[in-house]
Design a protein around this motif. Structure first.
Motif, mmCIF file in Angstrom:
data_model
loop_
_atom_site.group_PDB
_atom_site.id
_atom_site.type_symbol
_atom_site.label_atom_id
_atom_site.label_comp_id
_atom_site.label_asym_id
_atom_site.label_seq_id
_atom_site.Cartn_x
_atom_site.Cartn_y
_atom_site.Cartn_z
ATOM 1 N N SER A 1 0.824 -1.207 0.000
ATOM 2 C CA SER A 1 0.000 0.000 0.000
ATOM 3 C C SER A 1 0.862 1.263 0.000
ATOM 4 C CB SER A 1 -0.937 -0.011 1.214
ATOM 5 O OG SER A 1 -1.949 0.956 1.082
ATOM 6 N N VAL B 1 -1.029 7.252 6.489
ATOM 7 C CA VAL B 1 -2.364 7.052 7.057
ATOM 8 C C VAL B 1 -3.310 6.550 5.963
ATOM 9 C CG1 VAL B 1 -4.344 8.199 8.116
ATOM 10 C CG2 VAL B 1 -2.023 8.783 8.853
ATOM 11 N N ALA B 2 -3.222 7.175 4.782
ATOM 12 C CA ALA B 2 -4.060 6.731 3.660
ATOM 13 C C ALA B 2 -3.689 5.314 3.247
ATOM 14 C CB ALA B 2 -3.897 7.689 2.480
ATOM 15 N N GLU C 1 -2.557 2.919 5.238
ATOM 16 C CA GLU C 1 -3.147 2.000 6.221
ATOM 17 C C GLU C 1 -4.627 1.770 5.918
ATOM 18 O OE1 GLU C 1 -1.762 0.278 8.592
ATOM 19 O OE2 GLU C 1 0.191 1.222 8.920
ATOM 20 N N GLU C 2 -5.325 2.842 5.580
ATOM 21 C CA GLU C 2 -6.752 2.727 5.272
ATOM 22 C C GLU C 2 -6.981 1.888 4.022
ATOM 23 O OE1 GLU C 2 -9.383 3.692 7.087
ATOM 24 O OE2 GLU C 2 -7.909 4.210 8.627
ATOM 25 N N LEU C 3 -6.142 2.097 3.000
ATOM 26 C CA LEU C 3 -6.275 1.316 1.767
ATOM 27 C C LEU C 3 -5.994 -0.156 2.013
ATOM 28 C CD1 LEU C 3 -6.623 1.041 -1.296
ATOM 29 C CD2 LEU C 3 -4.209 1.713 -1.549
ATOM 30 N N LYS D 1 -6.307 -1.783 4.784
ATOM 31 C CA LYS D 1 -7.409 -2.337 5.575
ATOM 32 C C LYS D 1 -8.625 -2.606 4.692
ATOM 33 C CE LYS D 1 -10.091 -1.403 9.777
ATOM 34 N NZ LYS D 1 -10.283 -0.438 10.902
ATOM 35 N N LYS D 2 -8.923 -1.680 3.789
ATOM 36 C CA LYS D 2 -10.074 -1.832 2.897
ATOM 37 C C LYS D 2 -9.890 -2.998 1.929
ATOM 38 C CE LYS D 2 -12.711 0.697 -0.631
ATOM 39 N NZ LYS D 2 -12.835 1.994 -1.366
ATOM 40 N N THR E 1 1.061 -3.983 5.102
ATOM 41 C CA THR E 1 -0.057 -4.227 4.189
ATOM 42 C C THR E 1 -0.641 -5.611 4.423
ATOM 43 O OG1 THR E 1 0.973 -2.801 2.503
ATOM 44 C CG2 THR E 1 -0.748 -4.312 1.754
ATOM 45 N N TYR F 1 -3.395 -6.892 7.665
ATOM 46 C CA TYR F 1 -4.857 -6.829 7.683
ATOM 47 C C TYR F 1 -5.478 -8.104 7.096
ATOM 48 C CZ TYR F 1 -4.279 -1.903 8.827
ATOM 49 O OH TYR F 1 -3.937 -0.729 9.450
#
Length: 213
Positions: free
Chosen positions: A21, A46-47, A49-51, A53-54, A78, A81
């Motif tokens: 990511s 931060v973005a 981590e969110e990607l 996770k998604k 990456t 998650y």
């Protein structure tokens, strides 16, 4: 039926190869670590981590049998998650790491480095790696994973250059166009973070199909 926990098992081994990511951009001007160490330590933004996770909730990752990652922090971050959702450990494999440049700081890298490596896959600097060396170690590590996971479904988190170099074993590459497998267009040459590919292998570890998800 969507591919997932209840899919019927085939006689093939499925490998989901994914780029890590998004990384956090940092300045290393006062950091005494060499370039390789800085590269290996790079964390997700931060973005990112969110990607990560998604993307872990994609149907294809449901019920996977194993997850592997390079030893780079951003790759492990990456992978965590997908591993957590499936109750798995992350198997760290250093041979899935990114190409080593062989310089201590970016300023030591020749301006035409990428071009020279593209046209001469044996070209390297110092203790860095040629693209042929990257391909060899990536393929060797992949074969080991395949042997351990016959007719199973696994995920490998790696890096853009390392993955593209590996894929050249099976794909024809047109620089201005993209990657082709058996004449079928697979992907362009610009890979996003968490770019995901599905590879299917027979019991002899021969690639049967590759697709960009």
């Amino acid at each position: 039926m969507k591919e997932g926990l209840f899919e019927s098992r085939s006689f093939m081994t499925t490998v989901y190869f994914m780029r890590h990511s998004e990384c956090l951009k940092v300045k290393n001007g006062m950091n005494s670590d060499n370039l390789q160490l800085c590269n290996e330590k790079q964390i997700l933004s931060v973005a990112g981590e969110e990607l990560a996770k998604k993307i872990a909730f994609k149907d294809c990752f449901v019920g996977i049998d194993g997850i592997y990652s390079s030893n780079y922090v951003r790759a492990i971050a990456t992978a965590k998650y997908i591993a957590d959702i499936n109750g798995l450990d992350v198997n760290v494999v250093s041979d899935f790491g990114e190409r080593k440049f062989g310089v201590n700081v970016w300023s030591e890298l020749p301006d035409d480095f990428e071009k020279r490596q593209f046209y001469d896959e044996n070209y390297k600097i110092g203790d860095g790696e040629s693209l042929n060396e990257v391909q060899e170690r990536m393929h060797k590590a992949l074969i080991q994973v395949l042997e351990l996971n016959k007719r199973k479904k696994v995920c490998i988190i790696s890096h853009a250059t390392a993955m593209t170099t590996l894929f050249k074993i099976w794909c024809d590459v047109i620089p201005s166009d993209g990657y082709y497998f058996n004449g079928k267009f697979i992907s362009d040459t610009n890979w996003n973070y968490c770019e995901l590919f599905k590879l299917e292998f027979d019991d002899d570890n021969s690639l049967i199909n590759i697709s960009n998800l």
